[in-house]
Design a protein around this motif. Structure first.
Motif, mmCIF file in Angstrom:
data_model
loop_
_atom_site.group_PDB
_atom_site.id
_atom_site.type_symbol
_atom_site.label_atom_id
_atom_site.label_comp_id
_atom_site.label_asym_id
_atom_site.label_seq_id
_atom_site.Cartn_x
_atom_site.Cartn_y
_atom_site.Cartn_z
ATOM 1 N N ALA A 99 0.826 -1.218 0.000
ATOM 2 C CA ALA A 99 0.000 0.000 0.000
ATOM 3 C C ALA A 99 0.856 1.261 0.000
ATOM 4 C CB ALA A 99 -0.958 0.001 1.176
ATOM 5 N N LYS A 100 1.911 1.279 0.786
ATOM 6 C CA LYS A 100 2.748 2.480 0.878
ATOM 7 C C LYS A 100 3.400 2.818 -0.470
ATOM 8 C CE LYS A 100 6.203 4.676 3.773
ATOM 9 N NZ LYS A 100 7.153 4.521 4.878
ATOM 10 N N PRO A 101 4.046 1.875 -1.166
ATOM 11 C CA PRO A 101 4.594 2.225 -2.485
ATOM 12 C C PRO A 101 3.515 2.551 -3.516
ATOM 13 C CG PRO A 101 5.076 -0.074 -1.965
ATOM 14 C CD PRO A 101 4.471 0.544 -0.743
ATOM 15 N N LEU A 102 2.344 1.935 -3.396
ATOM 16 C CA LEU A 102 1.239 2.252 -4.301
ATOM 17 C C LEU A 102 0.829 3.709 -4.119
ATOM 18 C CD1 LEU A 102 -0.978 1.298 -6.310
ATOM 19 C CD2 LEU A 102 -2.317 0.608 -4.328
ATOM 20 N N LEU A 103 0.685 4.142 -2.871
ATOM 21 C CA LEU A 103 0.322 5.526 -2.594
ATOM 22 C C LEU A 103 1.434 6.499 -2.984
ATOM 23 C CD1 LEU A 103 -1.388 4.854 0.800
ATOM 24 C CD2 LEU A 103 -2.510 5.797 -1.231
ATOM 25 N N ALA A 104 2.672 6.119 -2.716
ATOM 26 C CA ALA A 104 3.800 6.985 -3.087
ATOM 27 C C ALA A 104 3.824 7.206 -4.594
ATOM 28 C CB ALA A 104 5.116 6.376 -2.596
ATOM 29 N N ALA A 105 3.567 6.155 -5.353
ATOM 30 C CA ALA A 105 3.523 6.292 -6.815
ATOM 31 C C ALA A 105 2.346 7.157 -7.243
ATOM 32 C CB ALA A 105 3.457 4.904 -7.470
ATOM 33 N N GLY A 106 1.205 7.013 -6.560
ATOM 34 C CA GLY A 106 0.053 7.866 -6.866
ATOM 35 C C GLY A 106 0.340 9.325 -6.584
ATOM 36 N N LEU A 107 1.008 9.619 -5.479
ATOM 37 C CA LEU A 107 1.388 10.995 -5.162
ATOM 38 C C LEU A 107 2.369 11.548 -6.193
ATOM 39 C CD1 LEU A 107 1.728 10.654 -1.311
ATOM 40 C CD2 LEU A 107 0.232 12.282 -2.501
ATOM 41 N N GLU A 108 3.301 10.719 -6.593
ATOM 42 C CA GLU A 108 4.272 11.129 -7.620
ATOM 43 C C GLU A 108 3.536 11.525 -8.900
ATOM 44 O OE1 GLU A 108 7.934 11.865 -9.348
ATOM 45 O OE2 GLU A 108 7.767 11.023 -7.335
ATOM 46 N N ARG A 109 2.552 10.716 -9.294
ATOM 47 C CA ARG A 109 1.766 11.031 -10.495
ATOM 48 C C ARG A 109 0.962 12.316 -10.304
ATOM 49 N NH1 ARG A 109 1.186 6.693 -14.431
ATOM 50 N NH2 ARG A 109 3.160 5.605 -14.198
ATOM 51 N N ALA A 110 0.344 12.469 -9.142
ATOM 52 C CA ALA A 110 -0.474 13.662 -8.900
ATOM 53 C C ALA A 110 0.385 14.918 -8.972
ATOM 54 C CB ALA A 110 -1.161 13.567 -7.536
#
Length: 174
Positions: A99-110
């Protein structure tokens, strides 16, 4: 964790991860219905084809190229806000720290979009595991919309969390 575009070939996978009304509402919010249909999932893709896109949707794949999760960004370009939503880790892969890397990647995209100054999310208050993960990634708790969703005979409160670009750029706390 890598992202691939969310496509119709992923619909059966998403459906297999959402086995109840609770699962669907927890994942997609109270506007989606169970069982999740192709029309509901197709709308998510259509929202990504507008100019500018209203929603960006991805499947997450692990290093072995196995579908490990899903994440979306609802984009409010006018106000510079991205809303992370429809986050799910594949049921067989939960508890592996994905979950943490998934969210980190989502933040990077945002935040890869210079217009975006704030990324926010909604999470049901009873979902303490998700809230802990969001806090670890750096989201700040802003408040609660009480009794905001009806699921069967239950009423769920929705917590609101956010991260500002300045916080993300400072790397807090990652």
């Amino acid at each position: 964790m890598n992202f691939i575009d969310f496509e119709a070939i992923h619909f059966p996978v998403i459906r297999s991860w959402l086995g109840s009304e609770r699962d669907v509402v927890q994942w997609g919010g109270p506007d989606l219905s169970y069982p999740i249909t192709d029309d509901q999932l197709e709308q998510m893709i259509i929202d990504g084809q507008t100019v500018p896109p209203k929603r960006l949707s991805w499947m997450a794949v692990n290093d072995s190229q196995v579908l490990a999760g899903h994440i979306q960004l609802a984009m409010d370009w006018k106000n510079g806000v991205a809303r992370i939503g429809r986050v799910i880790v594949a049921p067989k892969m939960r508890g592996q720290g994905l979950a943490k890397p998934l969210l980190a990647a989502g933040l990077e995209r945002a935040f890869s979009h210079p217009e975006i100054q704030r990324t926010e999310l909604n999470v049901y208050s009873w979902n303490s595991a998700a809230i802990r993960t969001y806090n670890k990634v750096g989201f700040e708790h802003e408040g609660v919309r009480r009794s905001s969703a009806k699921v069967g005979d239950e009423r769920w409160d929705t917590a609101i969390m956010s991260m500002l670009r300045s916080e993300w750029e400072a790397g807090l706390p990652k």
